[in-house]
Design a protein around this motif. Structure first.
Motif, mmCIF file in Angstrom:
data_model
loop_
_atom_site.group_PDB
_atom_site.id
_atom_site.type_symbol
_atom_site.label_atom_id
_atom_site.label_comp_id
_atom_site.label_asym_id
_atom_site.label_seq_id
_atom_site.Cartn_x
_atom_site.Cartn_y
_atom_site.Cartn_z
ATOM 1 N N ILE A 118 42.400 17.002 8.153
ATOM 2 C CA ILE A 118 42.733 18.432 8.126
ATOM 3 C C ILE A 118 43.688 18.706 9.282
ATOM 4 C CG2 ILE A 118 40.589 19.174 7.026
ATOM 5 C CD1 ILE A 118 39.519 19.994 9.719
ATOM 6 N N PRO A 119 44.556 19.727 9.159
ATOM 7 C CA PRO A 119 45.544 20.007 10.214
ATOM 8 C C PRO A 119 44.887 20.594 11.464
ATOM 9 C CG PRO A 119 45.703 21.614 8.429
ATOM 10 C CD PRO A 119 44.755 20.567 7.961
ATOM 11 N N PRO A 120 45.146 20.056 12.620
ATOM 12 C CA PRO A 120 44.536 20.560 13.861
ATOM 13 C C PRO A 120 44.893 22.005 14.175
ATOM 14 C CG PRO A 120 45.480 18.365 14.187
ATOM 15 C CD PRO A 120 45.952 18.849 12.852
ATOM 16 N N ASP A 121 46.115 22.435 13.823
ATOM 17 C CA ASP A 121 46.531 23.792 14.148
ATOM 18 C C ASP A 121 45.674 24.837 13.436
ATOM 19 O OD1 ASP A 121 48.473 22.708 15.704
ATOM 20 O OD2 ASP A 121 50.086 22.941 14.213
ATOM 21 N N ALA A 122 45.319 24.572 12.183
ATOM 22 C CA ALA A 122 44.497 25.521 11.428
ATOM 23 C C ALA A 122 43.101 25.619 12.024
ATOM 24 C CB ALA A 122 44.426 25.096 9.961
ATOM 25 N N VAL A 123 42.560 24.493 12.464
ATOM 26 C CA VAL A 123 41.221 24.483 13.054
ATOM 27 C C VAL A 123 41.204 25.260 14.363
ATOM 28 C CG1 VAL A 123 39.391 23.010 13.970
ATOM 29 C CG2 VAL A 123 40.683 22.295 11.955
ATOM 30 N N ALA A 124 42.286 25.212 15.111
ATOM 31 C CA ALA A 124 42.339 25.857 16.422
ATOM 32 C C ALA A 124 42.232 27.373 16.327
ATOM 33 C CB ALA A 124 43.630 25.473 17.134
ATOM 34 N N GLN A 125 42.561 27.965 15.185
ATOM 35 C CA GLN A 125 42.500 29.413 15.015
ATOM 36 C C GLN A 125 41.189 29.876 14.387
ATOM 37 O OE1 GLN A 125 44.773 31.506 16.234
ATOM 38 N NE2 GLN A 125 45.698 29.658 17.105
ATOM 39 N N ALA A 134 31.876 29.113 3.177
ATOM 40 C CA ALA A 134 32.023 27.872 2.407
ATOM 41 C C ALA A 134 30.651 27.342 2.033
ATOM 42 C CB ALA A 134 32.784 26.823 3.208
ATOM 43 N N ALA A 135 30.548 26.770 0.846
ATOM 44 C CA ALA A 135 29.275 26.237 0.372
ATOM 45 C C ALA A 135 29.035 24.804 0.821
ATOM 46 C CB ALA A 135 29.198 26.328 -1.148
ATOM 47 N N SER A 136 30.121 24.065 1.106
ATOM 48 C CA SER A 136 29.963 22.648 1.464
ATOM 49 C C SER A 136 31.115 22.204 2.342
ATOM 50 C CB SER A 136 29.896 21.784 0.210
ATOM 51 O OG SER A 136 31.147 21.799 -0.474
ATOM 52 N N LEU A 137 30.955 21.047 2.927
ATOM 53 C CA LEU A 137 32.015 20.492 3.759
ATOM 54 C C LEU A 137 33.235 20.123 2.914
ATOM 55 C CD1 LEU A 137 32.670 19.758 6.687
ATOM 56 C CD2 LEU A 137 31.728 17.481 6.253
ATOM 57 N N THR A 138 33.016 19.774 1.669
ATOM 58 C CA THR A 138 34.139 19.486 0.762
ATOM 59 C C THR A 138 35.015 20.713 0.578
ATOM 60 O OG1 THR A 138 32.808 17.835 -0.419
ATOM 61 C CG2 THR A 138 34.745 18.693 -1.554
ATOM 62 N N GLU A 139 34.392 21.890 0.400
ATOM 63 C CA GLU A 139 35.157 23.132 0.271
ATOM 64 C C GLU A 139 35.932 23.432 1.547
ATOM 65 O OE1 GLU A 139 32.960 26.504 -0.963
ATOM 66 O OE2 GLU A 139 32.457 25.705 -2.957
ATOM 67 N N VAL A 140 35.349 23.113 2.691
ATOM 68 C CA VAL A 140 36.035 23.341 3.963
ATOM 69 C C VAL A 140 37.307 22.497 4.039
ATOM 70 C CG1 VAL A 140 35.851 23.061 6.468
ATOM 71 C CG2 VAL A 140 33.936 24.009 5.180
ATOM 72 N N VAL A 141 37.214 21.216 3.655
ATOM 73 C CA VAL A 141 38.388 20.334 3.689
ATOM 74 C C VAL A 141 39.457 20.836 2.738
ATOM 75 C CG1 VAL A 141 39.201 17.995 3.200
ATOM 76 C CG2 VAL A 141 37.021 18.332 4.386
ATOM 77 N N ARG A 142 39.075 21.222 1.534
ATOM 78 C CA ARG A 142 40.056 21.735 0.566
ATOM 79 C C ARG A 142 40.695 23.031 1.044
ATOM 80 N NH1 ARG A 142 36.644 20.772 -5.093
ATOM 81 N NH2 ARG A 142 36.928 18.478 -5.173
ATOM 82 N N HIS A 143 39.946 23.838 1.763
ATOM 83 C CA HIS A 143 40.490 25.093 2.292
ATOM 84 C C HIS A 143 41.555 24.822 3.352
ATOM 85 C CE1 HIS A 143 40.648 29.178 3.915
ATOM 86 N NE2 HIS A 143 40.398 28.681 5.119
ATOM 87 N N PHE A 144 41.260 23.946 4.281
ATOM 88 C CA PHE A 144 42.194 23.682 5.374
ATOM 89 C C PHE A 144 43.413 22.882 4.920
ATOM 90 C CE2 PHE A 144 38.555 24.602 8.260
ATOM 91 C CZ PHE A 144 39.188 25.560 9.034
ATOM 92 N N THR A 145 43.278 22.091 3.871
ATOM 93 C CA THR A 145 44.431 21.335 3.361
ATOM 94 C C THR A 145 45.271 22.153 2.394
ATOM 95 O OG1 THR A 145 43.060 20.382 1.592
ATOM 96 C CG2 THR A 145 43.290 19.117 3.639
ATOM 97 N N GLY A 146 44.791 23.368 2.045
ATOM 98 C CA GLY A 146 45.521 24.228 1.131
ATOM 99 C C GLY A 146 45.306 23.887 -0.327
ATOM 100 N N GLU A 147 44.444 22.928 -0.618
ATOM 101 C CA GLU A 147 44.192 22.549 -2.010
ATOM 102 C C GLU A 147 43.451 23.642 -2.764
ATOM 103 O OE1 GLU A 147 41.737 19.079 -4.488
ATOM 104 O OE2 GLU A 147 42.172 18.827 -2.355
#
Length: 502
Positions: free
Chosen positions: A95-102, A156-169
């Motif tokens: 996942i992109p670090p910049d998105a996590v930082a905000q 988010a319901a799961s960690l998978t949804e979190v990854v898809r959210h931050f990657t823009g998928e």
């Protein structure tokens, strides 16, 4: 390279920012969490490892070090799972670090990667708003956190949804606040037969947020009267509702993200410990007095409570807040509540009935009510005897006035007080007025002042009792929509103060 994520650590209802730093370096494979974590935080590495495995993500064969900064701030709770996972995902490039930082994140991970609800989502959202960041939390906690208003909340319901959210998928939509809940179980004052003086005392207590003590034999209706007090109180204002919800959020008492506008009514058992009543324990959680903030704390069978527990209530009753002191922290919780207590006149309960009283009367009454210290008793604005109800009164039709009619008068009286004290930050109702503010609010005439002085001398009122009588008189005048506190208002206030022991 060091990746970073953000979360919070709770210090009372304050959410203090914590930076989660993750480092991957060459060396023997290991996963260490440092930064003063408790047992639940230390165990996060196993939950994160299992959650990653459920997503077919292999941890790199390196030395993984997660630091929770500031390192001298204690970290407690399972909500650190999600930010640790985010920092690790950013470190390995998923996942992109910049998105996590905000983003401020909190949530507990199950072994299959599902995000479990956590306590404190609402204070965390307030903290995220103060940092001008988003909040990412488990979906069941998102509706609660969305009440903060100023922060964008993503559930988010799961960690998978979190990854898809931050990657823009698959971006996640912002959460919406839960429903405003009302209490459908409120009982009506019309159910009480007789006890007109006690009903009047309830009305005065509700109008001015005065502390009330009911003393009477078993079956006289003390608990019934107290249980109907919430039906007389006005709804919480939006500010009060948010304050109360933040405390309840820390204890996991908000159901499905809905915030209640009904005032809290807490009634702990007399076997409750000091930590349960005042607050404390291993994680310095709020006690019943803080859970009753902006509402009512009802102590039934008051003399049966541990005396040390009762004595600890004296300072919070005056200050409206409680400080829980520990060796490594001092945590402050608000606790502006109305104290209502009920007690039997003696151990057997029939002190005034010669035919039923025990052989130790009247000494047993002095011993029993003597368990309540004088300073504690002095803090009750209204003290009233509740006599037994005659059988013939039980056959009478329902009273003409119920909770709706009385609540209307209480609301008007509180609106008068709001207008009177609107320029003062620490005074909300008459019970909060003191010093020059109280003197200006009452402005007793010479005749009323003489009556109060004679009563104070004859009945030995303390300085605290003297001023509490003035506050009650001001509330009685507000209920009558009178600008001036008249002699009759003062006489009625004295009648609720003097009959009992003390």
């Amino acid at each position: 390279m060091i990746s970073r994520a953000n979360t919070v650590a709770f210090h009372g209802i304050e959410a203090r920012p914590v930076e989660v730093q993750c480092s991957l370096v060459a060396g023997l494979p290991a996963f260490a969490i440092v930064g003063l974590p408790d047992k639940a935080v230390s165990e996060a590495r196993e939950r994160v490892r299992a959650a990653f495995a459920s997503m077919s993500i292999a941890l790199p064969a390196k030395r993984i070090t997660v630091n929770l900064s500031p390192a001298d701030l204690p970290k407690e709770g399972s909500h650190f799972d999600l930010p640790i996972a985010l920092a690790l995902l950013a470190a390995i490039g998923l996942i992109p670090p910049d998105a996590v930082a905000q983003t401020v994140a909190l949530g507990e991970l199950s072994l299959d990667g599902v995000l479990m609800p956590v306590t404190g989502a609402l204070p965390a959202a307030m903290g995220a708003a103060a940092l001008d960041r988003h909040l990412l939390c488990p979906k069941p906690s998102a509706a609660e956190a969305a009440w903060a208003g100023d922060a964008l909340v993503i559930g988010a319901a799961s960690l998978t949804e979190v990854v898809r959210h931050f990657t823009g998928e698959m971006p996640l939509a912002p959460a919406r606040p839960g429903e405003i809940r009302s209490d459908p179980t409120q009982r009506d004052l019309r159910d009480i037969k007789g006890q007109e003086q006690a009903k009047r005392a309830l009305e005065i207590a509700a109008a001015g947020r005065h502390h009330l003590l009911l003393v009477g034999p078993p079956g006289s209706g003390k608990s019934m009267l107290a249980a109907r007090l919430p039906s007389l109180l006005p709804p919480l204002t939006p500010t009060e509702a948010l304050e109360t919800a933040m405390i309840h959020s820390l204890c996991g008492l908000i159901d499905e993200g809905g915030i209640s506008r009904s005032r809290p009514f807490r009634e702990p058992h007399h076997t409750a410990s000091m930590a349960a009543i005042v607050g404390g324990g291993r994680r310095a959680q709020p006690g019943e007095i803080s859970l009753a903030h902006n509402g009512v704390l009802f102590l039934d069978e008051l003399p049966e409570f541990n005396r040390a527990v009762l004595e600890t209530l004296r300072q919070p009753l005056e200050a409206g807040e409680v400080m829980i002191a520990r060796a490594n922290a001092h945590i402050r919780y608000p606790c502006r509540f109305m104290l209502v207590a009920a007690a039997n006149p003696c151990k057997c309960g029939y002190l005034a009935d010669a035919a039923r009283a025990c052989a130790r009367a009247p000494g047993c009454g002095e011993d029993y009510l003597g368990r309540i210290s004088g300073p504690m008793l002095d803090r009750f604005d209204l003290r009233i005897e509740v006599p037994p109800v005659a059988y013939k009164d039980l056959e009478l039709p329902a009273a003409f006035e119920g909770s709706t009619e009385v609540a209307q008068r209480v609301t008007i009286a509180r609106e008068i007080q709001t207008a009177r004290y609107h320029t003062l930050s620490e005074v909300w109702q008459n019970a909060d007025a003191e010093g020059e503010v109280l003197e200006q609010a009452t402005a007793l005439s010479a005749e009323s002042q003489e009556l109060l002085q004679r009563a104070a001398e004859q009945f030995g009122l303390s300085a605290r009792g003297y001023h509490r009588v003035m506050r009650v008189a001001r509330t009685i005048a507000d209920l009558a929509c009178c600008d001036q506190v008249e002699r009759g208002h003062l006489a009625e206030a004295l009648s609720f103060r003097l009959p009992l022991i003390g």
